[in-house]
Motif scaffolding. Sequence first.
Motif, short mmCIF file in Angstrom:
data_model
loop_
_atom_site.label_atom_id
_atom_site.label_comp_id
_atom_site.label_asym_id
_atom_site.label_seq_id
_atom_site.Cartn_x
_atom_site.Cartn_y
_atom_site.Cartn_z
N ASN A 1 -40.30 -18.91 5.75
CA ASN A 1 -40.75 -19.85 6.79
C ASN A 1 -41.23 -19.13 8.04
O ASN A 1 -42.23 -19.51 8.65
CB ASN A 1 -39.61 -20.80 7.19
CG ASN A 1 -39.25 -21.76 6.08
OD1 ASN A 1 -40.05 -22.03 5.20
ND2 ASN A 1 -38.02 -22.27 6.12
N HIS A 2 -40.51 -18.08 8.43
CA HIS A 2 -40.92 -17.36 9.64
C HIS A 2 -42.20 -16.54 9.42
O HIS A 2 -43.04 -16.47 10.32
CB HIS A 2 -39.76 -16.49 10.17
CG HIS A 2 -38.71 -17.31 10.85
ND1 HIS A 2 -37.65 -17.85 10.18
CD2 HIS A 2 -38.59 -17.73 12.14
CE1 HIS A 2 -36.90 -18.56 11.03
NE2 HIS A 2 -37.46 -18.50 12.24
N ASN A 3 -42.35 -15.95 8.23
CA ASN A 3 -43.63 -15.26 7.95
C ASN A 3 -44.79 -16.22 8.16
O ASN A 3 -45.80 -15.88 8.79
CB ASN A 3 -43.67 -14.77 6.50
CG ASN A 3 -43.00 -13.43 6.33
OD1 ASN A 3 -42.78 -12.71 7.30
ND2 ASN A 3 -42.66 -13.09 5.09
N ASN B 1 -43.96 -25.86 11.98
CA ASN B 1 -43.41 -25.52 13.30
C ASN B 1 -41.89 -25.48 13.23
O ASN B 1 -41.25 -26.36 12.63
CB ASN B 1 -43.89 -26.52 14.35
CG ASN B 1 -43.66 -26.01 15.78
OD1 ASN B 1 -43.13 -24.91 15.97
ND2 ASN B 1 -44.05 -26.80 16.75
N ASP B 2 -41.35 -24.47 13.85
CA ASP B 2 -39.92 -24.21 13.88
C ASP B 2 -39.30 -25.07 14.98
O ASP B 2 -39.64 -24.90 16.15
CB ASP B 2 -39.73 -22.71 14.19
CG ASP B 2 -38.31 -22.23 14.04
OD1 ASP B 2 -37.39 -23.06 14.04
OD2 ASP B 2 -38.14 -20.99 13.92
N VAL B 3 -38.40 -25.98 14.62
CA VAL B 3 -37.76 -26.80 15.65
C VAL B 3 -36.27 -26.45 15.84
O VAL B 3 -35.51 -27.23 16.39
CB VAL B 3 -37.98 -28.33 15.43
CG1 VAL B 3 -39.46 -28.67 15.52
CG2 VAL B 3 -37.39 -28.83 14.13
N GLY C 1 -34.22 -27.24 12.00
CA GLY C 1 -35.10 -27.39 10.84
C GLY C 1 -36.55 -27.14 11.19
O GLY C 1 -36.86 -26.46 12.17
N TRP C 2 -37.41 -27.71 10.37
CA TRP C 2 -38.85 -27.47 10.46
C TRP C 2 -39.61 -28.76 10.27
O TRP C 2 -39.12 -29.68 9.60
CB TRP C 2 -39.29 -26.49 9.36
CG TRP C 2 -38.76 -25.11 9.56
CD1 TRP C 2 -37.48 -24.68 9.32
CD2 TRP C 2 -39.47 -23.98 10.06
NE1 TRP C 2 -37.36 -23.35 9.64
CE2 TRP C 2 -38.57 -22.89 10.08
CE3 TRP C 2 -40.78 -23.77 10.47
CZ2 TRP C 2 -38.93 -21.62 10.53
CZ3 TRP C 2 -41.16 -22.50 10.90
CH2 TRP C 2 -40.23 -21.44 10.93
N VAL C 3 -40.80 -28.81 10.86
CA VAL C 3 -41.75 -29.87 10.52
C VAL C 3 -42.97 -29.17 9.93
O VAL C 3 -43.46 -28.19 10.48
CB VAL C 3 -42.08 -30.76 11.75
CG1 VAL C 3 -42.55 -29.97 12.95
CG2 VAL C 3 -43.12 -31.82 11.37
FE LIG Z 1 -36.81 -19.61 13.81
#
Ligand SMILES: [Fe+2]
Length: 199
Positions: A80-82, A162-164, A129-131
């Motif tokens: 996810n971060h990559n 996007n990282d929330v 989490g993430w959207v």
């Molecule tokens: Fe993060």
Amino acid sequence: MTYKLDPLKYNYDALEEVIDEETMKIHHDKHHQAYVDKLNKAVEGTEWAEKSVEELLKNLDSIPDDIRTAVRNNGGGHYNHNLFWETMTPGGSKEPVGNLKKAIEEQYGSFDAFKEEFEEKGAGQFGSGWVNLVEKDGKIEIVGNPNQDSPISDGYNVIIGNDVWEHAYYLRYQNKRPDYLKAWWKVVNWDVAEERYNG
Ligand SMILES: [Fe+2]
């Protein structure tokens, strides 16, 4: 295989307009590095150590019980971060172009309506989490994912995410996650998003 943390393709202060330098440093060098280290530790000495992170996340059900949660969380965190770092750029197109633009307008009516729904989903994601904007069989969709769960484990391709987690925005935005979500559009790399959509 040993998983590695790639350096950012831009300076830590390159996205300063939206994300401050200190947040970028801690987020990349500490948080992302920790996911990489823990993923390496989890798969060390197993046959899974030979697989790409994508293969791990697409086959979570086949991964042994004793390492599955660690792979899900830390493999997801790495993947996810990559994607997240690549989804941002100091320059680039400020809105989608080409096929992705067309798909967004067909699905949401307009780019503004799409952004509004993405922001709402991100603001409404409970806890960390993430959207994500995802695609499956040509159809696009906005999904929320808890923790470090990746949409690729559910058979989707990720177009933007996007990282929330609070670590992504708290120094500048504190509890105002919606403000961070709204500001984030200024640094989204729509050229990369288009490439992923056309994949
Ligand atoms: Fe993060």
